[in-house]
Design an enzyme around this catalytic site. Structure first.
Site, PDB file in Angstrom:
ATOM      1  N   ASP A  49      22.409  63.064  -1.839  1.00 38.22           N
ATOM      2  CA  ASP A  49      22.217  61.813  -1.110  1.00 38.22           C
ATOM      3  C   ASP A  49      23.223  60.820  -1.683  1.00 38.22           C
ATOM      4  O   ASP A  49      23.158  60.478  -2.869  1.00 38.22           O
ATOM      5  CB  ASP A  49      20.772  61.333  -1.332  1.00 38.22           C
ATOM      6  CG  ASP A  49      20.498  59.998  -0.663  1.00 38.22           C
ATOM      7  OD1 ASP A  49      21.438  59.419  -0.066  1.00 38.22           O
ATOM      8  OD2 ASP A  49      19.341  59.539  -0.750  1.00 38.22           O
ATOM      9  N   LEU A  50      24.143  60.352  -0.849  1.00 34.30           N
ATOM     10  CA  LEU A  50      25.216  59.481  -1.347  1.00 34.30           C
ATOM     11  C   LEU A  50      24.686  58.168  -1.913  1.00 34.30           C
ATOM     12  O   LEU A  50      25.350  57.518  -2.722  1.00 34.30           O
ATOM     13  CB  LEU A  50      26.220  59.194  -0.230  1.00 34.30           C
ATOM     14  CG  LEU A  50      27.026  60.382   0.291  1.00 34.30           C
ATOM     15  CD1 LEU A  50      27.776  60.015   1.567  1.00 34.30           C
ATOM     16  CD2 LEU A  50      28.003  60.876  -0.773  1.00 34.30           C
ATOM     17  N   HIS A 111      36.558  52.142  14.930  1.00 38.79           N
ATOM     18  CA  HIS A 111      35.641  51.017  15.120  1.00 38.79           C
ATOM     19  C   HIS A 111      35.801  49.925  14.064  1.00 38.79           C
ATOM     20  O   HIS A 111      35.191  48.862  14.184  1.00 38.79           O
ATOM     21  CB  HIS A 111      34.209  51.538  15.239  1.00 38.79           C
ATOM     22  CG  HIS A 111      34.068  52.417  16.441  1.00 38.79           C
ATOM     23  ND1 HIS A 111      34.101  51.912  17.725  1.00 38.79           N
ATOM     24  CD2 HIS A 111      33.981  53.761  16.566  1.00 38.79           C
ATOM     25  CE1 HIS A 111      34.022  52.911  18.597  1.00 38.79           C
ATOM     26  NE2 HIS A 111      33.943  54.047  17.912  1.00 38.79           N
ATOM     27  N   TYR A 134      28.433  49.654  11.989  1.00 34.69           N
ATOM     28  CA  TYR A 134      29.156  50.870  11.586  1.00 34.69           C
ATOM     29  C   TYR A 134      30.639  50.562  11.311  1.00 34.69           C
ATOM     30  O   TYR A 134      31.197  50.972  10.279  1.00 34.69           O
ATOM     31  CB  TYR A 134      28.996  51.899  12.711  1.00 34.69           C
ATOM     32  CG  TYR A 134      29.905  53.097  12.639  1.00 34.69           C
ATOM     33  CD1 TYR A 134      29.741  54.061  11.659  1.00 34.69           C
ATOM     34  CD2 TYR A 134      30.926  53.264  13.580  1.00 34.69           C
ATOM     35  CE1 TYR A 134      30.577  55.170  11.606  1.00 34.69           C
ATOM     36  CE2 TYR A 134      31.757  54.369  13.537  1.00 34.69           C
ATOM     37  CZ  TYR A 134      31.581  55.311  12.545  1.00 34.69           C
ATOM     38  OH  TYR A 134      32.411  56.408  12.497  1.00 34.69           O
ATOM     39  N   ARG A 172      39.011  56.497  27.857  1.00 39.36           N
ATOM     40  CA  ARG A 172      39.211  55.845  26.555  1.00 39.36           C
ATOM     41  C   ARG A 172      39.761  56.838  25.538  1.00 39.36           C
ATOM     42  O   ARG A 172      40.654  56.539  24.765  1.00 39.36           O
ATOM     43  CB  ARG A 172      37.877  55.245  26.083  1.00 39.36           C
ATOM     44  CG  ARG A 172      37.947  54.634  24.719  1.00 39.36           C
ATOM     45  CD  ARG A 172      36.681  53.858  24.350  1.00 39.36           C
ATOM     46  NE  ARG A 172      36.702  53.610  22.939  1.00 39.36           N
ATOM     47  CZ  ARG A 172      36.173  54.414  22.010  1.00 39.36           C
ATOM     48  NH1 ARG A 172      35.517  55.517  22.375  1.00 39.36           N
ATOM     49  NH2 ARG A 172      36.276  54.125  20.749  1.00 39.36           N
TER      50      ARG A 172
HETATM   51  C1  15L Z   1      33.452  57.257  15.818  1.00 35.39           C
HETATM   52  O1  15L Z   1      33.781  56.663  14.796  1.00 35.39           O
HETATM   53  C2  15L Z   1      32.243  58.119  15.835  1.00 35.39           C
HETATM   54  O2  15L Z   1      32.011  58.750  14.589  1.00 35.39           O
HETATM   55  C3  15L Z   1      32.303  59.143  16.935  1.00 35.39           C
HETATM   56  O3  15L Z   1      30.990  59.681  17.101  1.00 35.39           O
HETATM   57  C4  15L Z   1      32.800  58.545  18.258  1.00 35.39           C
HETATM   58  O4  15L Z   1      31.891  57.589  18.711  1.00 35.39           O
HETATM   59  C5  15L Z   1      34.162  57.935  18.011  1.00 35.39           C
HETATM   60  O5  15L Z   1      34.107  56.998  16.975  1.00 35.39           O
HETATM   61  C6  15L Z   1      34.719  57.249  19.270  1.00 35.39           C
HETATM   62  O6  15L Z   1      35.090  56.076  19.210  1.00 35.39           O
HETATM   63  O7  15L Z   1      34.866  57.935  20.275  1.00 35.39           O
END
Ligand code: 15L
Length: 270
Positions: A49-50, A111, A134, A172
């Site tokens: 577990d990190l 993201h 996230y 996308r």
């Molecule tokens: C991410 O960072 C996710 O881990 C992945 O599940 C996708 O959602 C991806 O980005 C995305 O932007 O397509």
């Protein structure tokens, strides 16, 4: 590079890497909070577990390089992101420093910069614009990596991964897709290239519609083989059936931007 730890072994990317990294490094230790269901007899797996520093110290012991994929891989509640991606990521870097690990490749994400509009092409020198909790955790990971690189001399590579799949699955993804073998190429640059210090690469294949300038990766010899435009018809057909909302269409991060969105797209900076 003789001994490598890969966290996140039970995840989607981890599963692919377990096949693709086989034989490249003599010893690979795989780790995750849960055991991958299809673990092979010749694979070394250590559960951890990190968020638990003691467990992280055990998995980093004796390795030269780490590929850190572990954590929560999509948007989630703050407590989940905090434990898995903030505390977990800090623990990983700090334990690696104490154990004198030489290199870390950190799986960042598109993201971290999802709130740039699609009409703008960005390089890695632009400030982060996370599109989610996230995304914030990925920007945090890049920052932690920079601190450990410049303060303690760890060689750190953050890969802002787009979308890993065999083919781009929608419009996308035509701009951010990365084929698994191209991701392996970037990971190997991070683990092996002599000039790595503190680098950020975009994790994308050859995408003619890219929103990213990936010259930093090209300078290190990255030559992506996957060509997104070879899959254009199938990808566009998916969007024709399921059109996105205007906010998701406007920003690079797609639905990660439009989820919980209350910002007013017409007021957003370009
Ligand atoms: C991410 O960072 C996710 O881990 C992945 O599940 C996708 O959602 C991806 O980005 C995305 O932007 O397509």
């Amino acid at each position: 590079m003789q001994t490598v730890l890969v966290t996140g072994a039970a995840g989607g990317i981890g599963g692919r890497l377990r096949r693709l990294l086989k034989g490249i490094y003599p010893t690979i230790r795989w780790s995750d909070i849960k055991t991958p269901p299809d673990l092979a007899a010749d694979e070394t797996f250590v559960q951890a577990d990190l968020a638990n520093m003691g467990e992280v110290e055990k998995i980093v012991r004796g390795v030269e390089g780490i590929v850190h994929l572990g954590g929560f891989s999509v948007e989630g509640p703050w407590q989940t992101i905090l434990n898995a991606n903030i505390i977990g990521c800090y623990n990983l870097f700090e334990a690696a420093r104490r154990a004198k690990v030489e290199r870390i490749v950190f799986a960042s994400s598109n993201h971290a910069v999802g709130f740039y509009p699609r009409q703008r092409k960005i390089g890695t020198d632009e400030p982060v614009r996370p599109d989610s909790r996230y995304g914030v955790s990925k920007a945090f990971g890049e920052a932690v990596g920079a601190m450990y690189a410049y303060k303690y001399g760890l060689k750190v590579t953050s890969i802002r991964i787009g979308n890993v799949d065999d083919v781009p699955v929608d419009k996308r993804r035509l701009s951010i897709w990365i084929r698994p073998d191209d991701l392996v190429q970037l990971i190997r640059i991070g683990l092996e290239h002599p000039d790595i210090r503190c680098e950020i690469f975009f994790g994308a294949s050859d995408c003619a519609r890219a929103w990213w300038d990936n010259n930093d990766a090209f300078r290190f010899g990255y030559r992506p083989k996957g060509m997104a435009e070879n899959h254009v018809e199938q990808a566009l057909a998916v969007d024709a059936k399921n059109p996105l909302d205007p906010v998701a269409e406007w920003y690079q991060g797609g639905t990660y931007c439009s989820d919980e969105f209350d910002g007013g797209v017409e007021r957003s900076p370009t």
